[in-house]
Every structure is written in C-alpha cells, then in structure tokens.
Write an enzyme that holds these catalytic residues in place. Structure first.
Site, PDB file in Angstrom:
ATOM      1  N   VAL A  50     -20.767   6.400  49.322  1.00 19.80           N
ATOM      2  CA  VAL A  50     -21.255   6.089  47.980  1.00 19.80           C
ATOM      3  C   VAL A  50     -20.907   4.648  47.609  1.00 19.80           C
ATOM      4  O   VAL A  50     -21.718   3.929  47.020  1.00 19.80           O
ATOM      5  CB  VAL A  50     -20.665   7.074  46.933  1.00 19.80           C
ATOM      6  N   CYS A  51     -19.712   4.223  47.961  1.00 24.46           N
ATOM      7  CA  CYS A  51     -19.205   2.909  47.529  1.00 24.46           C
ATOM      8  C   CYS A  51     -20.112   1.732  47.866  1.00 24.46           C
ATOM      9  O   CYS A  51     -20.367   0.899  46.986  1.00 24.46           O
ATOM     10  CB  CYS A  51     -17.802   2.685  48.089  1.00 24.46           C
TER      11      CYS A  51
END
Length: 179
Positions: A50-51
């Site tokens: 996600v980051c």
C-alpha cells in the site's frame, strides 16, 4: 496522539533526496524549510504494497503543494539505507521530488503518539503543519488502508483560505459568509 492546535515536535532526521549513494543523504529538521507549510506523512514499512501507492501519489502532487508554499515530507521508521534501496528498486519511487525521512529511533513517532504498539512502526498518519509549526490537520488510517493525497491538498487549500469552508469545498468555490 498530538492533535490540532498543538506544536509539531522538534525533529532532526536523516533523509534520502535522490538515488546516488554519494549524495542521497541529507539531514533535516524543523527549520530546514523556513516558514513553509509542511505536509508530513508517515507510512508503516518500506518494501510493502500500500505504501508506495501513497508515496507516489504525494509525489505526483508535489508541484501543487509547492505552488501553495508547502513542503512534503515522507517518513517511516526504516533506515535511510532502506529508503535508498527502495527508491532505487521501485519505479514509482525513483524520482520522488520530496525527502524520505528516517525515524529509525522512533523519536518523532513516539512524540506524536503514532507508534503502533503492536507492530512497532509508525501508523499511517498525515499532518498539515502551518508556518508557525502548529498542527492544523491530522488524519490517521488503518495500517492496511491508503490515504487520499488529493484530500490533503484540498484541506491545505481550505486552511490557507482562512475562511469557513463547507463540506467537500474545493479551491475557487464559495466559502461560507457569516452575516
């Protein structure tokens, strides 16, 4: 957790500003950007899923933040060497226009109250800090849920308007006038 109206903690962190190991590292602190607004966002771990979507999204909006006299700063508890390796190996992070800061000692995360007790990493937190160092916006999402960088830009616009801004207000729209 520190909130609206509180002073953003003093920090001194090493950051990664490019992909060349000889010139990649630079020290940053609260005064590194003068009297600019600061968008400080934290992600839990490098080399995750996600980051990088969030980091790249902030990178794509960097010019718009700069046009508003704001400096974007990305932070995680990984080391500057891990940041550099991730930047070098991930196509969406290769040319980030803002520093990736290392809070490896977790001092800033602890001072803000965003260190996840279970995981030992920064929670997915976002701060808008005004030129006087005062926190004006805080957003915190679950470790598994990415944030909306466009919303952060919208809130910055609203804060900089110094007006009453209704729900879903966007720059250029009417603000609320109190009679």
């Amino acid at each position: 957790m520190l909130g609206i109206g509180e002073q953003f903690p003093k920090f001194s962190l090493k950051g990664v500003i490019n992909n060349d190991v000889k010139t990649a590292f630079k020290d940053f602190d609260n005064s590194s950007f003068g009297k600019k607004w600061q968008i400080v966002f934290f992600w839990p771990k490098d080399f995750t899923f996600v980051c990088p979507t969030e980091i790249a999204a902030f990178g794509k909006l960097d010019k718009e933040f700069k046009d508003r006299d704001a400096q974007v700063l990305g932070v995680s508890t990984d080391s500057e060497f891990v940041h550099l390796a991730w930047r070098q190996s991930h196509k969406d992070l290769n040319s980030l226009p803002f520093p990736m800061l290392s809070d490896i000692k977790r001092e800033l995360s602890v001072a803000l109250g965003i260190l996840d007790k279970k995981e030992g990493v920064s929670q997915r937190a976002t701060y808008i800090v005004d030129p006087e160092g005062v926190i004006r916006f805080v957003m915190l999402t679950d470790l598994n849920v990415g944030r909306n960088s466009q919303e952060v830009l919208r809130v910055l616009d609203a804060l900089q308007s110094d007006e009453l801004c209704p729900c879903n207000w966007k720059k250029g729209e009417e603000t609320i006038k109190v009679a």
